[in-house]
Design a protein around this motif. Structure first.
Motif, PDB file in Angstrom:
ATOM      1  N   VAL A  86       3.432 101.537  50.106  1.00 31.33           N
ATOM      2  CA  VAL A  86       4.561 101.122  50.275  1.00 31.33           C
ATOM      3  C   VAL A  86       4.584 100.063  51.233  1.00 31.33           C
ATOM      4  CG1 VAL A  86       7.090 101.870  50.518  1.00 31.33           C
ATOM      5  CG2 VAL A  86       5.524 103.560  49.448  1.00 31.33           C
ATOM      6  N   CYS A  87       5.285  98.877  50.847  1.00 32.77           N
ATOM      7  CA  CYS A  87       5.121  97.958  51.608  1.00 32.77           C
ATOM      8  C   CYS A  87       6.193  98.021  52.942  1.00 32.77           C
ATOM      9  CB  CYS A  87       5.587  96.507  51.066  1.00 32.77           C
ATOM     10  SG  CYS A  87       5.992  95.016  51.976  1.00 32.77           S
ATOM     11  N   THR A  88       5.857  97.623  54.353  1.00 30.44           N
ATOM     12  CA  THR A  88       6.645  98.015  55.168  1.00 30.44           C
ATOM     13  C   THR A  88       7.869  97.004  55.375  1.00 30.44           C
ATOM     14  OG1 THR A  88       5.122  96.921  56.697  1.00 30.44           O
ATOM     15  CG2 THR A  88       5.022  99.149  56.340  1.00 30.44           C
ATOM     16  N   HIS A  89       7.989  95.890  54.381  1.00 33.56           N
ATOM     17  CA  HIS A  89       9.238  95.080  54.555  1.00 33.56           C
ATOM     18  C   HIS A  89      10.263  95.714  53.884  1.00 33.56           C
ATOM     19  CE1 HIS A  89      11.211  91.195  53.079  1.00 33.56           C
ATOM     20  NE2 HIS A  89      11.600  91.389  54.171  1.00 33.56           N
ATOM     21  N   LEU A  90      10.373  95.606  52.596  1.00 36.21           N
ATOM     22  CA  LEU A  90      11.343  96.253  51.703  1.00 36.21           C
ATOM     23  C   LEU A  90      11.146  97.506  50.594  1.00 36.21           C
ATOM     24  CD1 LEU A  90      13.527  93.175  51.232  1.00 36.21           C
ATOM     25  CD2 LEU A  90      14.046  94.902  52.940  1.00 36.21           C
ATOM     26  N   GLY A  91       9.810  97.809  50.734  1.00 42.35           N
ATOM     27  CA  GLY A  91       9.432  99.026  50.135  1.00 42.35           C
ATOM     28  C   GLY A  91       8.754  98.748  48.643  1.00 42.35           C
ATOM     29  N   CYS A  92       8.342  97.574  48.407  1.00 39.68           N
ATOM     30  CA  CYS A  92       7.805  97.226  47.219  1.00 39.68           C
ATOM     31  C   CYS A  92       6.211  97.815  47.097  1.00 39.68           C
ATOM     32  CB  CYS A  92       7.467  95.601  47.052  1.00 39.68           C
ATOM     33  SG  CYS A  92       8.885  94.966  46.547  1.00 39.68           S
ATOM     34  N   THR A  93       5.572  97.933  46.194  1.00 38.46           N
ATOM     35  CA  THR A  93       4.237  98.636  45.872  1.00 38.46           C
ATOM     36  C   THR A  93       3.284  97.343  46.190  1.00 38.46           C
ATOM     37  OG1 THR A  93       5.021 100.505  44.601  1.00 38.46           O
ATOM     38  CG2 THR A  93       2.653 100.083  44.713  1.00 38.46           C
ATOM     39  N   PHE A 104      -1.947  92.824  49.172  1.00 40.27           N
ATOM     40  CA  PHE A 104      -0.678  92.012  49.156  1.00 40.27           C
ATOM     41  C   PHE A 104       0.404  92.453  48.639  1.00 40.27           C
ATOM     42  CE2 PHE A 104       0.045  90.049  45.085  1.00 40.27           C
ATOM     43  CZ  PHE A 104      -0.908  90.565  44.269  1.00 40.27           C
ATOM     44  N   CYS A 105       1.594  92.148  49.084  1.00 33.36           N
ATOM     45  CA  CYS A 105       2.685  92.619  48.499  1.00 33.36           C
ATOM     46  C   CYS A 105       3.201  91.398  47.607  1.00 33.36           C
ATOM     47  CB  CYS A 105       3.877  92.774  49.446  1.00 33.36           C
ATOM     48  SG  CYS A 105       5.373  93.328  48.809  1.00 33.36           S
ATOM     49  N   PRO A 106       3.526  91.585  46.053  1.00 31.99           N
ATOM     50  CA  PRO A 106       3.791  90.800  45.062  1.00 31.99           C
ATOM     51  C   PRO A 106       5.280  90.408  45.389  1.00 31.99           C
ATOM     52  CG  PRO A 106       4.015  92.789  44.150  1.00 31.99           C
ATOM     53  CD  PRO A 106       3.305  93.200  45.508  1.00 31.99           C
ATOM     54  N   CYS A 107       6.213  91.248  46.002  1.00 28.15           N
ATOM     55  CA  CYS A 107       7.442  90.656  46.155  1.00 28.15           C
ATOM     56  C   CYS A 107       8.091  89.420  47.150  1.00 28.15           C
ATOM     57  CB  CYS A 107       8.532  91.868  46.837  1.00 28.15           C
ATOM     58  SG  CYS A 107       8.404  93.176  45.566  1.00 28.15           S
ATOM     59  N   HIS A 108       7.360  89.527  48.395  1.00 24.11           N
ATOM     60  CA  HIS A 108       7.842  88.418  49.386  1.00 24.11           C
ATOM     61  C   HIS A 108       6.644  87.989  50.077  1.00 24.11           C
ATOM     62  CE1 HIS A 108      11.202  90.952  49.089  1.00 24.11           C
ATOM     63  NE2 HIS A 108      11.914  90.020  48.815  1.00 24.11           N
ATOM     64  N   GLY A 109       5.396  88.530  49.547  1.00 25.79           N
ATOM     65  CA  GLY A 109       4.150  87.787  49.867  1.00 25.79           C
ATOM     66  C   GLY A 109       3.374  88.349  51.134  1.00 25.79           C
ATOM     67  N   SER A 110       3.860  89.561  51.651  1.00 30.70           N
ATOM     68  CA  SER A 110       2.965  90.300  52.980  1.00 30.70           C
ATOM     69  C   SER A 110       1.608  90.659  52.582  1.00 30.70           C
ATOM     70  CB  SER A 110       3.829  91.377  53.438  1.00 30.70           C
ATOM     71  OG  SER A 110       5.214  91.132  54.036  1.00 30.70           O
ATOM     72  N   ARG A 111       0.684  90.288  53.479  1.00 33.57           N
ATOM     73  CA  ARG A 111      -0.649  90.668  53.449  1.00 33.57           C
ATOM     74  C   ARG A 111      -1.141  91.516  54.404  1.00 33.57           C
ATOM     75  NH1 ARG A 111      -3.392  87.874  49.966  1.00 33.57           N
ATOM     76  NH2 ARG A 111      -2.099  86.353  48.639  1.00 33.57           N
ATOM     77  N   GLY A 121       3.021  87.216  56.296  1.00 32.43           N
ATOM     78  CA  GLY A 121       4.438  87.436  55.545  1.00 32.43           C
ATOM     79  C   GLY A 121       5.351  88.373  56.362  1.00 32.43           C
ATOM     80  N   PRO A 122       6.574  88.808  55.640  1.00 37.05           N
ATOM     81  CA  PRO A 122       7.574  89.188  56.527  1.00 37.05           C
ATOM     82  C   PRO A 122       7.260  90.731  56.958  1.00 37.05           C
ATOM     83  CG  PRO A 122       8.086  88.995  54.004  1.00 37.05           C
ATOM     84  CD  PRO A 122       6.940  88.667  54.128  1.00 37.05           C
ATOM     85  N   ALA A 123       6.254  91.357  56.490  1.00 37.75           N
ATOM     86  CA  ALA A 123       6.219  92.684  56.785  1.00 37.75           C
ATOM     87  C   ALA A 123       6.129  92.979  58.353  1.00 37.75           C
ATOM     88  CB  ALA A 123       4.914  93.263  56.202  1.00 37.75           C
TER      89      ALA A 123
END
Ligand code: FES
Length: 156
Positions: A86-93, A104-111, A121-123
Motif C-alpha cells: 500500500v503506497c504511503t501517499h494515497l493508498g494505491c497498490t 513504483f506506484c502507478p498512481c502518482h509515480g512514487s518510487r 515522488g510524493p510518498a
C-alpha cells in the motif's frame, strides 16, 4: 340517545384496543432490538497473521507478491522482508519496477527501494514492514499487526 352511547363505547373500545396493540408491538420491537444488540456483528475478514510459505519457495533476489494480503515477500539470500504493497501517499497498490529491485506506484509515480524506503515522488514515508517469524513447520509467518520501524531483515 342510548343508541349513540353504545356506538361511542364501541369506538372508544376500538381506539383503546388499537392503542394497546400499537403499544405492545412497539414494546416487542424494543425488546427484540435489545436482545439483538447482545449478538456481536462479527466480520470475518482476512487474518492479520498468516502463513506466507516456506522460505525456500521464494526465489532469491526477488519480491514475491501475495495479492490477497497485499504483501511483498522480499528475499535476498537468507534474509526476508515482508513489505506492505500500500503506497504511503494515497493508498494505491505499488508494483515491482522493471529492474525487479524496487517498487513504483502507478498512481502518482512514487518510487521505493527494495527495502521499502521511498526515494522519489510524493510518498511521505517508506512502505510498512511487517513482522516475520518462523512457524513450527518452518514456514514464514507474517504478522500485519506489528509494523517494524527499523528495516532489519528477518534471517532464516
Ligand atoms: Fe502512490 Fe500517490 S498513491 S504515489
Amino acid at each position: 340517545m342510548p343508541f349513540d352511547t353504545q356506538r361511542e363505547e364501541q369506538w372508544s373500545r376500538r381506539f383503546f384496543l388499537g392503542g394497546l396493540i400499537t403499544f405492545l408491538v412497539s414494546v416487542a420491537l424494543i425488546v427484540l432490538g435489545s436482545i439483538r444488540s447482545f449478538i456481536p456483528n462479527v466480520q470475518f475478514g482476512k487474518p492479520l497473521r498468516f502463513k506466507a510459505g516456506m522460505p525456500q519457495d521464494f526465489p532469491d533476489k526477488t519480491a514475491t507478491y501475495i495479492e490477497d494480503q497485499k504483501v511483498f515477500i522480499v528475499r535476498d539470500g537468507n534474509s526476508f522482508l515482508a513489505l506492505s504493497s500500500v503506497c504511503t501517499h494515497l493508498g494505491c497498490t505499488v508494483r515491482t519496477d522493471a529492474s525487479g529491485t524496487g517498487f513504483f506506484c502507478p498512481c502518482h509515480g512514487s518510487r521505493y527501494r527494495e527495502n521499502g524506503k521511498n526515494y522519489a515522488g510524493p510518498a511521505p514515508k517508506p512502505l510498512a514492514v511487517y513482522e516475520l517469524s518462523l512457524g513450527p513447520g518452518g514456514e514464514l509467518i507474517v504478522d500485519k499487526r506489528t509494523t517494524l520501524s527499523n528495516r532489519e531483515t528477518f534471517r532464516t
